[in-house]
Scaffold this active site. Structure first.
Site, PDB file in Angstrom:
ATOM      1  N   GLY A  64       3.503  28.048  22.160  1.00 18.43           N
ATOM      2  CA  GLY A  64       3.074  27.908  23.486  1.00 18.43           C
ATOM      3  C   GLY A  64       2.970  28.911  24.268  1.00 18.43           C
ATOM      4  CB  ALA A 105      10.684  20.529  21.946  1.00 19.11           C
ATOM      5  CE  LYS A 142       5.042  30.708  36.046  1.00 20.53           C
ATOM      6  NZ  LYS A 142       4.965  29.284  35.629  1.00 20.53           N
ATOM      7  CG  PHE A 143       7.304  34.949  33.321  1.00 18.17           C
ATOM      8  CD1 PHE A 143       6.804  35.899  34.116  1.00 18.17           C
ATOM      9  CD2 PHE A 143       7.607  33.758  33.753  1.00 18.17           C
ATOM     10  CE1 PHE A 143       7.129  35.675  35.545  1.00 18.17           C
ATOM     11  CE2 PHE A 143       7.697  33.443  35.139  1.00 18.17           C
ATOM     12  CZ  PHE A 143       7.373  34.478  36.069  1.00 18.17           C
ATOM     13  N   GLY A 144       4.798  34.999  29.088  1.00 16.00           N
ATOM     14  CA  GLY A 144       4.572  35.511  27.774  1.00 16.00           C
ATOM     15  C   GLY A 144       4.295  34.192  26.828  1.00 16.00           C
ATOM     16  CD  GLU A 151      16.999  20.849  21.940  1.00 17.11           C
ATOM     17  OE1 GLU A 151      17.100  19.871  21.333  1.00 17.11           O
ATOM     18  OE2 GLU A 151      17.394  21.370  22.981  1.00 17.11           O
ATOM     19  CB  VAL A 191       7.117  30.402  23.221  1.00 23.16           C
ATOM     20  CG1 VAL A 191       8.416  30.024  22.368  1.00 23.16           C
ATOM     21  CG2 VAL A 191       7.742  30.976  24.462  1.00 23.16           C
ATOM     22  CE  LYS A 199       2.374  23.843  34.580  1.00 18.85           C
ATOM     23  NZ  LYS A 199       1.216  25.038  34.930  1.00 18.85           N
ATOM     24  CD  GLU A 230      -0.410  21.497  32.037  1.00 17.04           C
ATOM     25  OE1 GLU A 230      -1.727  21.758  32.476  1.00 17.04           O
ATOM     26  OE2 GLU A 230       0.267  20.917  32.615  1.00 17.04           O
ATOM     27  CG  ASN A 231       5.746  23.839  32.770  1.00 15.95           C
ATOM     28  OD1 ASN A 231       5.107  24.608  31.914  1.00 15.95           O
ATOM     29  ND2 ASN A 231       5.647  24.034  34.239  1.00 15.95           N
ATOM     30  CB  THR A 247       0.579  23.959  38.655  1.00 13.75           C
ATOM     31  OG1 THR A 247       1.321  24.673  37.702  1.00 13.75           O
ATOM     32  CG2 THR A 247      -0.836  23.797  38.219  1.00 13.75           C
ATOM     33  CG  ASP A 257       7.477  27.648  32.495  1.00 11.75           C
ATOM     34  OD1 ASP A 257       7.852  28.620  33.110  1.00 11.75           O
ATOM     35  OD2 ASP A 257       5.789  27.815  32.163  1.00 11.75           O
TER      36      ASP A 257
END
Length: 243
Positions: free
Chosen positions: A36, A60, A39-41, A58, A43, A105, A107-108, A138, A121
């Protein structure tokens, strides 16, 4: 294991008894598939080649809830209620620790191996005992107090949960518009409309309406949400949707 691409270091004793700095580099890891981005990078799934990993999170296994919602278009009331009740319990825990997430949201939200939801996130989260003014999160999930740049508290997460519940049931967020300015306007007015399709129960609409309230102090408290008839009648107490 998932690993962030930040560089961390540890100190190890040298042959003379002093310490020397050990710096992690990407060469220390076998980098696998992307999991994924935020905003900060980015993964990635990764494996440390030789010695212990300094920071792991962890994995997922079932990925983002957002992708599952896209695949299904919208969720059944039982699935939506199970997810909302699970998230409400998680937010009660966070708020009890004085943590506000501020960016709930699809996405998180991640899905674990058993089908359980996991909040991810925490880039916009804050640990606080006081009210805040920072506008973050968002657009479609912003509460009126953030749009109007006034003080906010943990009730911003209740608003986001209401938006999320609506999106679970209808496939789109409630205040979506073509222009950002129109979305802002609809949020401030709480221009909440329930389309005729898909058909959802009056009880579900009632719950959403009690969360999407402009006065943040009047939003349905999370512990009361868990007692709402729609949750009680539809949610799996385990918090895991079993299909």
């Amino acid at each position: 294991m998932a690993i962030a691409t930040e560089t961390h270091h540890e100190e190890k004793p040298s042959s003379k008894g002093s310490t020397v700095e050990k710096r992690w580099t990407l060469n220390d890891f076998d980098i696998g598939k992307p999991l994924g981005r935020g905003k900060f990078g980015h993964v990635y799934l990764a494996r440390e080649k030789r010695i212990r990993v300094y920071l792991i999170v962890e994995y997922a296994a079932n990925g983002e809830l957002y992708k599952e919602l896209q695949r299904c278009k919208y969720f059944s009331e039982s699935r939506a209620a199970t997810y909302i009740s699970s998230l409400a319990r998680a937010l009660i825990y966070l708020h009890g620790k004085h943590v506000i997430h501020r960016d709930i949201k699809p996405e998180n939200l991640l899905i674990g191996i058993q089908g359980e939801l996991k909040i991810a996130d925490f880039g916009w989260s804050v640990h606080t005992f006081n009210r805040r003014r920072t506008m973050c999160g968002t657009l479609d999930y912003l509460p009126p107090e953030m749009v109007e740049s006034i003080e906010h508290d943990a009730n911003v997460d209740v608003w986001s949960l209401g938006v999320l519940c609506y999106e679970f049931l209808y496939g789109v967020p409630p205040f979506e518009a073509k222009e950002h300015s129109d979305t802002y306007r609809r949020i401030v007015k709480v221009d909440l409309k329930f389309p005729p399709k898909p058909v959802i129960s009056p009880s579900a609409k009632d719950l959403i309406s009690q969360m999407l309230v402009k006065d943040s102090s009047q939003r349905l408290p999370l512990h009361k949400l868990l007692e709402h008839p729609w949750i009680v009648q539809n949610a799996d107490p385990s918090g895991i949707y079993r299909g």
